[in-house]
Design a protein around this motif. Sequence first.
Motif, PDB file in Angstrom:
ATOM      1  N   GLU A 162     -45.346  26.862  38.202  1.00  0.00           N
ATOM      2  CA  GLU A 162     -46.295  25.981  38.886  1.00  0.00           C
ATOM      3  C   GLU A 162     -47.402  25.320  37.943  1.00  0.00           C
ATOM      4  OE1 GLU A 162     -47.091  26.680  43.141  1.00  0.00           O
ATOM      5  OE2 GLU A 162     -45.584  28.380  42.852  1.00  0.00           O
ATOM      6  N   ASN A 178     -50.312  18.628  38.429  1.00  0.00           N
ATOM      7  CA  ASN A 178     -49.560  17.389  37.967  1.00  0.00           C
ATOM      8  C   ASN A 178     -50.104  16.858  36.566  1.00  0.00           C
ATOM      9  OD1 ASN A 178     -49.554  13.717  38.289  1.00  0.00           O
ATOM     10  ND2 ASN A 178     -47.665  15.428  38.344  1.00  0.00           N
ATOM     11  N   ASP A 219     -42.684  23.099  38.764  1.00  0.00           N
ATOM     12  CA  ASP A 219     -43.284  22.314  39.895  1.00  0.00           C
ATOM     13  C   ASP A 219     -44.507  21.635  39.114  1.00  0.00           C
ATOM     14  OD1 ASP A 219     -44.248  20.953  41.707  1.00  0.00           O
ATOM     15  OD2 ASP A 219     -44.099  22.927  43.273  1.00  0.00           O
ATOM     16  N   ASP A 220     -44.518  20.349  39.152  1.00  0.00           N
ATOM     17  CA  ASP A 220     -45.472  19.750  38.071  1.00  0.00           C
ATOM     18  C   ASP A 220     -46.573  19.086  39.331  1.00  0.00           C
ATOM     19  OD1 ASP A 220     -46.831  18.680  35.912  1.00  0.00           O
ATOM     20  OD2 ASP A 220     -46.067  16.438  36.389  1.00  0.00           O
ATOM     21  N   GLY A 221     -47.057  19.887  40.294  1.00  0.00           N
ATOM     22  CA  GLY A 221     -48.158  19.537  41.164  1.00  0.00           C
ATOM     23  C   GLY A 221     -47.575  18.864  42.345  1.00  0.00           C
ATOM     24  N   SER A 222     -46.258  19.152  42.939  1.00  0.00           N
ATOM     25  CA  SER A 222     -45.709  18.241  43.927  1.00  0.00           C
ATOM     26  C   SER A 222     -46.593  18.526  45.145  1.00  0.00           C
ATOM     27  CB  SER A 222     -44.325  19.001  44.430  1.00  0.00           C
ATOM     28  OG  SER A 222     -43.426  18.825  43.313  1.00  0.00           O
ATOM     29  N   THR A 223     -46.889  17.232  45.887  1.00  0.00           N
ATOM     30  CA  THR A 223     -47.520  17.403  46.936  1.00  0.00           C
ATOM     31  C   THR A 223     -46.792  17.338  48.290  1.00  0.00           C
ATOM     32  OG1 THR A 223     -47.865  14.854  46.847  1.00  0.00           O
ATOM     33  CG2 THR A 223     -49.696  16.127  45.924  1.00  0.00           C
ATOM     34  N   ALA A 260     -44.430  19.173  31.465  1.00  0.00           N
ATOM     35  CA  ALA A 260     -43.753  19.809  32.459  1.00  0.00           C
ATOM     36  C   ALA A 260     -42.259  20.555  31.444  1.00  0.00           C
ATOM     37  CB  ALA A 260     -43.008  19.343  33.700  1.00  0.00           C
ATOM     38  N   TYR A 305     -41.138  16.778  40.389  1.00  0.00           N
ATOM     39  CA  TYR A 305     -42.421  16.088  41.036  1.00  0.00           C
ATOM     40  C   TYR A 305     -42.065  15.483  42.140  1.00  0.00           C
ATOM     41  CZ  TYR A 305     -46.693  13.592  41.944  1.00  0.00           C
ATOM     42  OH  TYR A 305     -47.780  13.118  42.463  1.00  0.00           O
ATOM     43  N   ASN A 306     -42.342  16.070  43.551  1.00  0.00           N
ATOM     44  CA  ASN A 306     -42.069  15.324  44.717  1.00  0.00           C
ATOM     45  C   ASN A 306     -40.634  14.871  44.974  1.00  0.00           C
ATOM     46  OD1 ASN A 306     -44.879  15.734  45.323  1.00  0.00           O
ATOM     47  ND2 ASN A 306     -45.286  13.416  45.197  1.00  0.00           N
TER      48      ASN A 306
END
Length: 250
Positions: free
Chosen positions: A63, A66, A38-42, A72, A10-11
């Motif tokens: 994917e 988040n 990928d837990d909702g990366s921005t 995750a 995550y990010n």
Amino acid sequence: MTLSVIMPVYNREAYVGAALRSLLRQQDDADLDIIVVDDGSTDGSNAAVRSMMRQTSRIRLFEQPNMGVTKARNTGLRQLLPQTRLVSFLDSDDISPAGRFKADLSCFDRDPLLELTYSRMTLVDELDGETLEPAAGGHSITVRGIHLSAGIFARSLVDRIGGFDEEFRQAEDTDYLLRVFESDAKYTMPDTVALYYRRHPGNMTKEADVPFREFMRAIYKSMKRRRGDPSLRRIEGIFDFKDLAQWRFL
């Protein structure tokens, strides 16, 4: 013998490439299957992972929106391959030292009944981006810490323990490890350094009081389980609590 390594992301655009490189440099020592969730990366984490995937077929990316690290990790467990016989973890901002898998997998070769190796970890405040080793002049300490990446788990043990407790915001790893050691799993504790834990401003463990509160909740749940079931193993002599107290002085 396939070893699946679960990596929640995550990010972590600045770190995930190095984490993946540290695993891939050991692909001659293990039949690696790297499960990235990928837990909702921005940020650019997803693109960084996909760039690494163009170089190898050993990385599988999943994917999801988040939902937090605990969910995750459970997503990663659900993606284990039928042929997976060993499971480990690596956080996306940490490093797997060269030679770690070669050293610890040999324990399973010597003992077919072994269910877990639980090795040491080195906390570092600076890593060399090229060698992926602790940087000269930096601070570090090596301990028997509380970290999933210190373990390599037999698939049979993972199936027996079940998933991570999704009631935990943090300390889900502590709770999981306590359940593992309570279960009377057959384990060994090599002196191998299993991970370099990278200290940086974005570590979750630097949030105010949440880590301590969640950690104590995990300890309380362990005590409650063992009071209710005296057959569960006591957790003694496994973690270096005294040495871990030095983290804040590095």
